[in-house]
Design a protein around this motif. Structure first.
Motif, PDB file in Angstrom:
ATOM      1  N   GLN A  92      42.299  74.512  64.330  1.00 34.08           N
ATOM      2  CA  GLN A  92      42.757  74.136  65.664  1.00 34.08           C
ATOM      3  C   GLN A  92      41.685  74.504  66.684  1.00 34.08           C
ATOM      4  O   GLN A  92      41.025  75.526  66.542  1.00 34.08           O
ATOM      5  CB  GLN A  92      44.067  74.871  65.979  1.00 34.08           C
ATOM      6  CG  GLN A  92      45.140  74.615  64.945  1.00 34.08           C
ATOM      7  CD  GLN A  92      46.326  75.560  65.037  1.00 34.08           C
ATOM      8  OE1 GLN A  92      47.448  75.132  64.888  1.00 34.08           O
ATOM      9  NE2 GLN A  92      46.082  76.844  65.276  1.00 34.08           N
ATOM     10  N   ILE A  93      41.536  73.657  67.694  1.00 39.70           N
ATOM     11  CA  ILE A  93      40.599  73.939  68.787  1.00 39.70           C
ATOM     12  C   ILE A  93      41.366  73.833  70.094  1.00 39.70           C
ATOM     13  O   ILE A  93      42.111  72.874  70.320  1.00 39.70           O
ATOM     14  CB  ILE A  93      39.406  72.965  68.781  1.00 39.70           C
ATOM     15  CG1 ILE A  93      38.563  73.159  67.516  1.00 39.70           C
ATOM     16  CG2 ILE A  93      38.542  73.164  70.021  1.00 39.70           C
ATOM     17  CD1 ILE A  93      37.376  72.214  67.397  1.00 39.70           C
ATOM     18  N   VAL A  94      41.187  74.836  70.951  1.00 35.44           N
ATOM     19  CA  VAL A  94      41.801  74.844  72.275  1.00 35.44           C
ATOM     20  C   VAL A  94      40.672  74.913  73.295  1.00 35.44           C
ATOM     21  O   VAL A  94      39.927  75.891  73.351  1.00 35.44           O
ATOM     22  CB  VAL A  94      42.757  76.031  72.464  1.00 35.44           C
ATOM     23  CG1 VAL A  94      43.430  75.954  73.835  1.00 35.44           C
ATOM     24  CG2 VAL A  94      43.801  76.063  71.351  1.00 35.44           C
ATOM     25  N   SER A  95      40.528  73.861  74.088  1.00 30.09           N
ATOM     26  CA  SER A  95      39.480  73.799  75.105  1.00 30.09           C
ATOM     27  C   SER A  95      40.105  74.053  76.467  1.00 30.09           C
ATOM     28  O   SER A  95      40.893  73.241  76.961  1.00 30.09           O
ATOM     29  CB  SER A  95      38.795  72.428  75.076  1.00 30.09           C
ATOM     30  OG  SER A  95      37.768  72.361  76.041  1.00 30.09           O
ATOM     31  N   LEU A  96      39.767  75.182  77.053  1.00 30.22           N
ATOM     32  CA  LEU A  96      40.361  75.609  78.323  1.00 30.22           C
ATOM     33  C   LEU A  96      39.401  75.283  79.463  1.00 30.22           C
ATOM     34  O   LEU A  96      38.237  75.669  79.431  1.00 30.22           O
ATOM     35  CB  LEU A  96      40.681  77.106  78.273  1.00 30.22           C
ATOM     36  CG  LEU A  96      41.696  77.461  77.183  1.00 30.22           C
ATOM     37  CD1 LEU A  96      40.999  78.150  76.011  1.00 30.22           C
ATOM     38  CD2 LEU A  96      42.809  78.355  77.725  1.00 30.22           C
ATOM     39  N   GLY A  97      39.905  74.535  80.445  1.00 28.36           N
ATOM     40  CA  GLY A  97      39.024  74.010  81.477  1.00 28.36           C
ATOM     41  C   GLY A  97      38.176  72.891  80.914  1.00 28.36           C
ATOM     42  O   GLY A  97      36.982  72.799  81.189  1.00 28.36           O
TER      43      GLY A  97
END
Length: 356
Positions: A92-97
């Motif tokens: 899983q990848i979470v890109s914040l901003g």
């Protein structure tokens, strides 16, 4: 990435958030320019830049800086996906901003597309609405998401959900208990998960950014009742630092003239201080490199030779100064002390390909 302008006669936007959102447009235009000049390959960025075919190229200094940034982050992300494959699981990848980032589309149209279990992007509601509209408008972007029947808008058009991809509006400065509950239904604590922070934490207070990272640490320290166990948690931060020297103060003043402040840079005055971003949250390891270091020793010589012929670069000294004030920091938190996990995941990171 922007070098300090020669002079600054800029009228400040009406509010700080508008100014911060405008930095995403700067980054998208810089990436588009690097693609047009053949530093990078990205067929998707044009869909996120209005009138992309009419945009003038950026100076060579910005093109080179954009290339080095992409080279470092792309290598780290690709290694992460590769390690997940070796472990026999998807990640899983979470890109914040996330802004106008195209990484989901580049991964999902490449050789590692089967490695993704979930890809989540979060940003200001104004940014996510604009991105959702661009996605729906583009056949190329929409086709990567899957069947049209499986793609839906939510939150009045500010959010978008597909089988693997999720775009969510959020102000990351708010308490995590207010903004992150929707992630609980999208992310499995048992799968390797990578957090991406590309020029976002620097615009937040240290307390707010620490709260964001700690929320993920806590979430991935709690075994899922359905999956069991906890997955590896990783993070990548790209941002400016060391802004109290003479060159850094000029950079900071130029941004302040655009109504952009950088409270998140204050605790990080040296490259050696950057790993504490993750280590203070119990990460197993963390390292950092300036873009100057990466350009000098972490880019393949053949690739360095190729880009050296793309444009004439006369501003070498200024380039070196700018690159020395931007860094990529990465860290990994292992769920338990294990020789197997140490051998596999603790080795994740950039490796030099030549001496300086």
């Amino acid at each position: 990435m922007l070098p300090p302008p020669r002079h600054t006669e800029i009228r400040a936007p009406p509010d700080g958030d508008a100014a911060i959102r405008a930095t995403d447009s700067d980054a998208a235009l810089a990436r588009l320019s690097a693609v047009q000049k053949q530093y990078l390959a990205d067929p998707f960025i044009r869909h996120f830049v209005p009138r992309a075919h009419l945009q003038p190229p950026r100076p060579p200094l910005i093109n080179v800086g954009t290339y080095v940034r992409a080279e470092g982050i792309d290598k780290l992300v690709d290694q992460w996906l590769s390690l997940a494959e070796q472990e026999g699981t998807d990640c899983q990848i979470v890109s914040l901003g996330a802004g106008s980032d195209t990484r989901f589309w580049r991964i999902s149209s490449g050789p590692r597309k089967a490695s993704l279990k979930a890809y989540v992007e979060l940003d200001f509601p104004e940014v996510t609405m604009k991105k959702a509209m661009a996605i729906r408008k583009s056949k190329d972007l929409s086709a990567v998401l899957g069947s049209p029947d499986e793609v839906r808008l939510a939150s009045g058009g500010m959010a978008l959900h597909a089988p693997t991809y999720h775009l969510i509006p959020a102000d990351l400065r708010k308490p995590p208990s207010e903004i992150f509950p929707p992630l609980a239904g999208l992310l499995s604590p048992s799968h390797p998960t990578l957090l991406l922070f590309e020029c976002v934490l620097v615009y937040m207070s240290s307390a707010a950014s620490a709260a964001v990272i700690q929320w993920f640490v806590d979430y991935f320290s709690t075994p899922s009742s359905s999956d069991g166990g906890c997955g590896v948690l990783g993070g990548i931060v790209y941002e400016m630092f060391g802004l109290e020297d003479s060159f850094g103060r000029v950079m900071k003043a130029n941004l302040q003239a655009r109504n952009v402040s950088l409270p998140g840079a204050e605790p990080y005055q040296t490259a050696q201080s950057l790993p504490s971003r993750f280590l203070q949250h119990g990460f197993t390891m963390s390292n950092a490199l300036t873009l100057r270091d990466i350009r000098r020793a972490y880019v393949d010589p053949a690739e360095q030779e190729r880009i050296s012929h793309l444009e004439m670069l006369d501003e070498i000294e200024e380039l070196e100064l700018v690159l020395a004030h931007y860094a990529i920091t990465w860290g990994v938190k292992l769920p338990r002390e294990s020789a197997a996990l140490q051998a596999k995941w603790a080795d994740w990171g950039l490796r030099p390909v030549r001496t300086t």
